[in-house]
Design an enzyme around this catalytic site. Structure first.
Site, PDB file in Angstrom:
ATOM      1  N   GLU A  94      51.066  47.403  47.946  1.00 53.25           N
ATOM      2  CA  GLU A  94      50.478  45.972  48.751  1.00 53.25           C
ATOM      3  C   GLU A  94      50.788  44.904  47.889  1.00 53.25           C
ATOM      4  OE1 GLU A  94      46.343  46.822  49.917  1.00 53.25           O
ATOM      5  OE2 GLU A  94      46.932  48.620  50.951  1.00 53.25           O
ATOM      6  N   LYS A 105      49.506  41.786  46.335  1.00 51.74           N
ATOM      7  CA  LYS A 105      48.099  41.312  45.910  1.00 51.74           C
ATOM      8  C   LYS A 105      48.090  39.704  46.363  1.00 51.74           C
ATOM      9  CE  LYS A 105      44.899  41.049  41.962  1.00 51.74           C
ATOM     10  NZ  LYS A 105      44.267  40.023  42.176  1.00 51.74           N
ATOM     11  N   ASP A 140      46.893  35.986  46.555  1.00 55.18           N
ATOM     12  CA  ASP A 140      46.216  35.356  45.846  1.00 55.18           C
ATOM     13  C   ASP A 140      45.289  34.237  46.570  1.00 55.18           C
ATOM     14  OD1 ASP A 140      45.528  34.379  43.304  1.00 55.18           O
ATOM     15  OD2 ASP A 140      46.987  33.351  42.641  1.00 55.18           O
ATOM     16  N   TYR A 197      42.733  44.878  53.945  1.00 50.93           N
ATOM     17  CA  TYR A 197      43.330  45.857  53.550  1.00 50.93           C
ATOM     18  C   TYR A 197      42.189  47.260  53.000  1.00 50.93           C
ATOM     19  CZ  TYR A 197      42.089  42.626  49.865  1.00 50.93           C
ATOM     20  OH  TYR A 197      41.718  41.561  49.096  1.00 50.93           O
ATOM     21  N   LYS A 246      50.198  43.207  37.554  1.00 50.93           N
ATOM     22  CA  LYS A 246      50.510  41.612  37.682  1.00 50.93           C
ATOM     23  C   LYS A 246      51.901  40.996  37.296  1.00 50.93           C
ATOM     24  CE  LYS A 246      45.857  40.049  38.046  1.00 50.93           C
ATOM     25  NZ  LYS A 246      45.533  38.552  37.591  1.00 50.93           N
ATOM     26  N   CYS A 252      63.351   2.781  19.748  1.00 48.96           N
ATOM     27  CA  CYS A 252      62.247   2.856  20.858  1.00 48.96           C
ATOM     28  C   CYS A 252      62.748   2.243  22.117  1.00 48.96           C
ATOM     29  CB  CYS A 252      61.053   2.094  20.315  1.00 48.96           C
ATOM     30  SG  CYS A 252      59.648   1.796  21.525  1.00 48.96           S
ATOM     31  N   CYS A 294      60.422  -1.047  22.787  1.00 48.61           N
ATOM     32  CA  CYS A 294      60.415  -2.511  21.923  1.00 48.61           C
ATOM     33  C   CYS A 294      61.626  -2.656  21.122  1.00 48.61           C
ATOM     34  CB  CYS A 294      59.046  -2.366  21.017  1.00 48.61           C
ATOM     35  SG  CYS A 294      59.125  -1.329  19.603  1.00 48.61           S
ATOM     36  N   CYS A 319      58.280   5.292  16.830  1.00 50.15           N
ATOM     37  CA  CYS A 319      58.280   4.027  16.583  1.00 50.15           C
ATOM     38  C   CYS A 319      57.344   3.559  15.487  1.00 50.15           C
ATOM     39  CB  CYS A 319      58.195   3.457  18.026  1.00 50.15           C
ATOM     40  SG  CYS A 319      58.072   1.602  18.029  1.00 50.15           S
ATOM     41  N   CYS A 347      54.188  -2.358  19.140  1.00 41.73           N
ATOM     42  CA  CYS A 347      54.691  -1.891  20.014  1.00 41.73           C
ATOM     43  C   CYS A 347      53.996  -1.888  21.390  1.00 41.73           C
ATOM     44  CB  CYS A 347      55.441  -0.691  19.669  1.00 41.73           C
ATOM     45  SG  CYS A 347      56.100   0.309  21.126  1.00 41.73           S
TER      46      CYS A 347
HETATM   47  P1  AMP Z   1      40.233  40.145  40.783  1.00 48.11           P
HETATM   48  O1  AMP Z   1      39.866  38.882  41.381  1.00 48.11           O
HETATM   49  O2  AMP Z   1      41.153  39.980  39.349  1.00 48.11           O
HETATM   50  O3  AMP Z   1      38.908  40.918  40.643  1.00 48.11           O
HETATM   51  O4  AMP Z   1      41.042  41.167  41.603  1.00 48.11           O
HETATM   52  C1  AMP Z   1      40.735  41.767  42.727  1.00 48.11           C
HETATM   53  C2  AMP Z   1      40.782  40.943  43.979  1.00 48.11           C
HETATM   54  O5  AMP Z   1      42.069  41.116  44.220  1.00 48.11           O
HETATM   55  C3  AMP Z   1      39.837  41.704  45.025  1.00 48.11           C
HETATM   56  O6  AMP Z   1      38.744  41.592  44.944  1.00 48.11           O
HETATM   57  C4  AMP Z   1      40.912  41.201  46.180  1.00 48.11           C
HETATM   58  O7  AMP Z   1      40.093  40.164  46.663  1.00 48.11           O
HETATM   59  C5  AMP Z   1      42.034  40.818  45.938  1.00 48.11           C
HETATM   60  N1  AMP Z   1      43.235  41.470  46.554  1.00 48.11           N
HETATM   61  C6  AMP Z   1      44.320  40.877  46.958  1.00 48.11           C
HETATM   62  N2  AMP Z   1      44.967  41.666  47.433  1.00 48.11           N
HETATM   63  C7  AMP Z   1      44.552  42.863  47.490  1.00 48.11           C
HETATM   64  C8  AMP Z   1      45.162  43.882  48.104  1.00 48.11           C
HETATM   65  N3  AMP Z   1      46.152  44.257  48.727  1.00 48.11           N
HETATM   66  N4  AMP Z   1      44.165  45.079  47.739  1.00 48.11           N
HETATM   67  C9  AMP Z   1      43.050  44.967  47.139  1.00 48.11           C
HETATM   68  N5  AMP Z   1      42.508  43.883  46.579  1.00 48.11           N
HETATM   69  C10 AMP Z   1      43.617  42.742  46.865  1.00 48.11           C
HETATM   70 ZN    ZN Z   2      58.125   0.754  20.358  1.00 45.77          ZN
END
Ligand code: AMP
Ligand code: ZN
Length: 661
Positions: free
Chosen positions: A113, A115, A117, A222, A309, A403, A406, A421, A426
């Site tokens: 899946e 991840k 952010d 998820y 990651k 420069c 100046c 310079c 300056c």
């Molecule tokens: P961390 O914030 O480093 O603890 O990473 C874990 C967090 O990644 C989880 O608490 C989720 O909020 C997030 N996360 C994002 N996508 C997923 C996913 N597909 N499955 C599980 N966790 C996810």
């Molecule tokens: Zn200068």
């Protein structure tokens, strides 16, 4: 003996990580990149494994980073919310799989899946209706954010499922919406969010839900917490959520072999820039729930999942131009002006080029297609040029000979890479030098910042540092935005600055290579400005911490007539140029010191050296013989113990610094 240092390092790491946890989870304002953070955690994990005797239960390796803010309304999770283990290389993924293969005969099929952010969220349903929504909190209890969550249209209020159910996922801001919000914030003079994740985290905790509603948050789910439904695989779980009307990811992979997993990860690492949302990796989850159950959890994360990651994102863009900025010491830094491009959470239009050598290394030409990353995902940097795409007529970027402000011919220090310079008058340097002089770590004149300095210079109310002490306030009052109150405050701040500590004033003079620490050493050694001005290079070199480069710079500075005039004028204005001398060896001699918490001016070893150099003794635990406890941020239990002992004097880092200067 060595063990002592290990224990100290473990404690220092623990405190540092806790500090960053707060910045990340509670304040949504991290100051280091995720990669740097993960490295700290990994180092701590490794040390704790190697030295289990120093492991404490309250370690951040044992708990998820908490987003709970004081004063918020809290609810317990019915089932714990975990974090995820992570790896930055396929080697780490391979060992994750090997560990699991000990439990099975066949390859454990994985669900792959994105991840997301964003910010994790927990929804609780009963009798088919959403009861509340909470943040992950500390994993056991979370903050109630129901009102805000209800502004997100894709989150179902009612579901066709009567049994109690905790549903877990992530809320996030699509990149386009993130950019819209940041544009709006910039227009209104507010600070833009660093990246979509921070924006989402900041938004979900807002008190005003009408603002939340204006920001088009989205959600993806998820996972489940408490549930009373038979689910045999992650696959089935995702289908279950989908059928109930929860948004799930559209990009799910099946890993039936290691190469499947690798391909999915590599594929999305390349394509991630095309997604309308940010992902920072791929989550690899064992599909079979029976196997999941067998594997269980560590104190912090499931043993049946790992996040792969991504590396810092690379993006190509066009080099439009190179500007040359003149700093306060006259150092000229090239800055690349780029065609704006979105990378790792924000739009980048400038990147540092460091110095002339860097331009050469890159063989940079105007109009080049360049590849940039945010190193540590914060400061953008050009890593290479795509030379194949270069136009034949493109001109090489040429570092200027004089420069840009100046016109003085630039000089390169021998053996160095920086061009300077050397015109002390300056104008570009002047602005920076005054900013530096007035800054917090120097003379500290509250209110005298970049904009005001520019205004005062522009109207010739000041022409240099010393003029700060003879500002014509009546003239200043005629300027735009200068109210009576702010002028009064400035007057007070300027008056106060005259009594600033000598080493800070010395630092404020902006002598090349003389940083805050060197200034402290010099102030202590010479006691006042006069003997320093008369000192020979040899005399400077006698000081242990002062090397050739600094000594030469000091001699040059004090020989320069402008510097001498500046110092004289400051003295005439009544600015302090004398250190309060405490006989150092007497104050610390034979006294016992201990440190707790995170220090800002020293490393743990640095402060030890300092104490010992001055005749003090460092000890490793609170005891009846302890004289001083130096307390940094987030002190440990040593503080409570020490407070019970009358003999012990508690010092802040500042107190300690004062003791030694
Ligand atoms: P961390 O914030 O480093 O603890 O990473 C874990 C967090 O990644 C989880 O608490 C989720 O909020 C997030 N996360 C994002 N996508 C997923 C996913 N597909 N499955 C599980 N966790 C996810
Ligand atoms: Zn200068």
């Amino acid at each position: 003996m060595e063990d002592l240092f290990i224990e100290e390092e473990i404690e220092a790491l623990r405190l540092t990580i806790e500090k960053h946890n707060k910045l990340y989870y509670q304040d949504a304002a991290p100051v280091i990149s995720d990669t740097e953070y993960d490295l700290l955690v990994k180092r701590l994990q490794a040390l704790e494994e190697q030295y289990p005797q120093f492991k404490v239960t309250a370690s951040p390796t044992q708990a998820v980073g908490s987003d709970l803010a004081p004063g918020s309304s809290i609810r317990a999770h019915k089932m714990r919310m975990y974090s995820l283990d992570n790896g930055y290389s396929f080697g780490e993924i391979q060992s994750f799989l090997s560990r699991i293969q000990k439990e099975t005969t066949t390859f454990p099929v994985c669900i792959l899946e994105h991840k997301f952010d964003g910010f994790s969220i927990n929804l609780y349903y009963e009798n088919g209706t959403l009861q509340y929504a909470t943040t992950r909190g500390d994993g056991y209890e979370g903050e109630d954010v129901t009102e805000n969550i209800l502004t997100i249209p894709s989150i179902p209020r009612n579901i066709a499922h009567q049994l109690p159910l905790e549903v877990r996922g992530e809320i996030y801001l699509p990149i386009a919406e993130f950019q819209r919000i940041n544009d709006e914030r910039s227009e209104q003079g507010e600070k833009p969010f660093a990246n979509p994740r921070n924006a989402a985290a900041g938004t979900i905790k807002l008190k005003d839900k009408t603002i939340v509603a204006q920001r088009k948050l989205e959600a993806v789910f998820y996972s489940v917490g408490m549930h009373e439904t038979e689910l045999s695989s992650q696959d089935e779980l995702l289908r279950f959520l989908d059928q109930l009307g929860f948004p799930i990811s559209k990009n799910i992979g099946h890993g039936k072999s290691f190469s499947d997993i690798k391909n999915f990860c590599n594929g999305w690492e390349t394509k991630r820039g095309q997604l309308p949302y940010e992902i920072d990796g791929i989550v690899i989850k064992i599909n079979d729930m029976a196997l999941q159950q067998k594997l269980g959890f560590t104190s912090k994360s499931p043993k049946w999942a790992i996040a792969y990651k991504f590396k810092a994102e690379e993006k190509a863009t066009i080099l439009l131009d190179v500007d040359y900025q003149v700093g306060r010491t006259g150092a000229v830094t090239p800055v690349a002006r780029l065609k704006p491009v979105y990378v790792s959470g924000s739009t980048v239009s400038n990147a540092t080029l460091h110095n002339a050598d860097e331009i050469q290394r890159l063989d940079l030409h105007l109009g080049d297609e360049v590849v940039i990353i945010k190193s540590g995902e914060i400061i953008p940097k050009i890593i290479r040029v795509i030379a194949e795409h270069r136009d034949e007529t493109a001109v090489p970027v040429k570092f200027p000979a004089s420069c840009p402000v100046c016109g003085t011919p630039l000089e390169k220090e021998s053996g160095g890479v920086v061009h300077y310079c050397n015109n002390i008058a300056c104008p570009a340097q002047l602005q920076r030098r005054i900013e530096h002089f007035a800054s917090r770590d120097a003379v500290d004149i509250d209110g005298l910042g970049e904009a005001l300095i520019r205004q005062l210079l522009g109207h010739r109310i000041i022409g240099g540092i010393a003029d700060i002490y003879s500002i014509n306030f009546a003239e200043m009052a005629k300027l735009e935005n200068q109210g009576e109150k702010s002028i009064e405050n400035l007057k007070t701040a300027i008056e106060k600055s005259k009594d600033q500590k000598f080493h800070k004033i010395l630092f404020g003079l902006g002598i090349r290579y003389v940083g805050a620490k060197t200034a402290r050493i010099l102030a202590q050694h010479f006691g006042s400005i006069k003997p320093m001005m008369q000192a020979s290079k040899e005399q400077f070199l006698e000081i242990h911490e002062i090397g050739e480069k600094i000594a030469q710079s000091l001699v040059d500075f004090f020989a320069d007539e402008h510097s001498r005039e500046l110092i004289q004028r400051l003295l005439d204005a009544g600015v302090n140029m004398t250190a309060e001398v405490t006989r150092k060896s007497e104050t610390l001699q034979g006294k016992r010191f201990l440190v707790t918490g995170t220090l800002t001016h020293f490393t743990r070893n640095g402060i030890k050296e300092e104490i010992e150099k001055q005749g003090g003794i460092t000890v490793s635990a609170v005891s009846g013989k302890l004289d001083y406890l130096i307390v940094g941020e987030n002190p440990g239990s040593k503080l409570q113990k020490a407070q019970k002992l009358q003999r012990v004097t508690i010092l802040s880092e500042e107190d300690f610094l004062e003791m030694i200067t």
